[in-house]
Design an enzyme around this catalytic site. Sequence first.
Site, PDB file in Angstrom:
ATOM      1  CD  GLN A 179      -3.084  -0.759   0.203  1.00  0.00           C
ATOM      2  OE1 GLN A 179      -3.346   0.382  -0.156  1.00  0.00           O
ATOM      3  NE2 GLN A 179      -3.723  -1.805  -0.271  1.00  0.00           N
ATOM      4  CG  HIS A 201      -3.658  -5.481  -8.020  1.00  0.00           C
ATOM      5  ND1 HIS A 201      -4.834  -5.260  -7.348  1.00  0.00           N
ATOM      6  CD2 HIS A 201      -3.008  -6.430  -7.323  1.00  0.00           C
ATOM      7  CE1 HIS A 201      -4.898  -6.069  -6.302  1.00  0.00           C
ATOM      8  NE2 HIS A 201      -3.792  -6.786  -6.262  1.00  0.00           N
ATOM      9  CB  CYS A 324      -8.496 -10.554   0.942  1.00  0.00           C
ATOM     10  SG  CYS A 324      -7.376  -9.268   0.463  1.00  0.00           S
TER      11      CYS A 324
HETATM   12  C1  LIG Z   1      -3.331  -6.100  -1.921  1.00  0.00           C
HETATM   13  C2  LIG Z   1      -2.379  -6.402  -0.819  1.00  0.00           C
HETATM   14  C3  LIG Z   1      -1.666  -7.608  -0.790  1.00  0.00           C
HETATM   15  C4  LIG Z   1      -1.884  -8.708  -1.797  1.00  0.00           C
HETATM   16  O1  LIG Z   1      -1.417  -8.350  -3.063  1.00  0.00           O
HETATM   17  P1  LIG Z   1      -1.787  -9.260  -4.319  1.00  0.00           P
HETATM   18  O2  LIG Z   1      -0.868  -8.774  -5.390  1.00  0.00           O
HETATM   19  O3  LIG Z   1      -3.211  -9.010  -4.607  1.00  0.00           O
HETATM   20  O4  LIG Z   1      -1.493 -10.678  -3.934  1.00  0.00           O
HETATM   21  C5  LIG Z   1      -0.763  -7.806   0.232  1.00  0.00           C
HETATM   22  N1  LIG Z   1      -0.564  -6.862   1.176  1.00  0.00           N
HETATM   23  C6  LIG Z   1      -1.225  -5.700   1.181  1.00  0.00           C
HETATM   24  C7  LIG Z   1      -0.942  -4.692   2.243  1.00  0.00           C
HETATM   25  C8  LIG Z   1      -2.153  -5.421   0.187  1.00  0.00           C
HETATM   26  O5  LIG Z   1      -2.825  -4.278   0.199  1.00  0.00           O
END
Ligand SMILES: *Cc1c(COP(=O)(O)O)cnc(C)c1O
Length: 379
Positions: A179, A201, A324
């Site tokens: 993030q 993403h 998630c």
């Molecule tokens: C979105 C997220 C993930 C997971 O990332 P993916 O690429 O979707 O596996 C892990 N940690 C945090 C803090 C996230 O926001």
Amino acid sequence: MTSYLDFSASTPCDERVVQAMLPFFTNHFANPASTLHLPGRQAKNAVEQAREQVAELLGAFSSEIIFTSGASESNNLALLGVARKHAGKRRKILTTAIEHKAILNLKDPLARAGFELVVLPVTPTGRLDLEVLTSHLNDEVLMVSVQAANNEIGTLQDIPSITEMAHQVGAYMHTDATQYIGQLPLDVIDWDVDLLSLSGHKLYGPKGVGALFVRGGASGIPLEPLIYGGGQEWNLRAGTTNVPGVVGLGMAARIMREEGRAIQQHLLTLRARLLDGLSDIPDLHFHGDPEHILPGVVNMRLPQDSEILMAHLQSYALSNGSACRTGALEPSYVIQALGCSVPEAYRALRISLGRTTSVKEVDLFVQDLKREVLENPVF
Ligand SMILES: *Cc1c(COP(=O)(O)O)cnc(C)c1O
């Protein structure tokens, strides 16, 4: 048209990212491991350029970047990979109660490998108290894994101090910066972390691609792969490289390095406007740490259940927990870790802003939310 206010769950690909990726699906489709021919070497060059671009965003060497399928895999590789390679007496990995599930759900697999994932509590604003950390640090700790910024409440952690403390007892430091890196600049040398996870993403790049920074690369932190096969990524992550994805991640990293400061300013402006607009709603409580918070995240608790509010505000994409667990009716474990009750956690609503969010969208949202909250008081 839905107004998208859920950038913490995912961001759209920048158009320049898509354009950079396209040729690698068609004209430049060769396997980057096929270096005996020109198309293979061209694909490999594109992958190595992307590695350079990701490294530059982090202040790392390109040899320290391993491409993965996303931050979930990066987190798994960081914790399980280091644990499975470790034969010594250090058997504990310290983390916090508000980490992403791709850390917390490693508890059982780590236990099966003979390691204990010790989950530390956080303060009511979501910070790891450094005294709590100190009381758990000793020569049994193999690694400390603390996120740089939380995906639900935006709270930032003091990664340089935590890292220094981990290193003092000889433990490795991993941070999930997924993030953080989409909104704020960072430098792995300043932070001194050993491992760092990120995802395409959350950075205006594609889904299904991410990276793990490993200090010293293949000859640095000892790491057991999760995926065995060919010798890709210095034997640390087998499987034919996702060339379009990696190229997209590289372009997203480059854009973030060049335009991140402007994005940050934009988010700060939008959030100030949002907070100002909401200020006359009675009984409004904000989750997170006002002094240490991502510029684009606002998590609040209203008098109403957020499920009901969201059902009434169908023209906005909002969140009440991490995506998630979508579909699950259980309230957010992050909000509960702040000391909130279950009924309070059901009232949490997250608005996450992005580079394409406009002032007008924020104003309309404030107007509609206020109408919804004020016309439907809770008795
Ligand atoms: C979105 C997220 C993930 C997971 O990332 P993916 O690429 O979707 O596996 C892990 N940690 C945090 C803090 C996230 O926001």
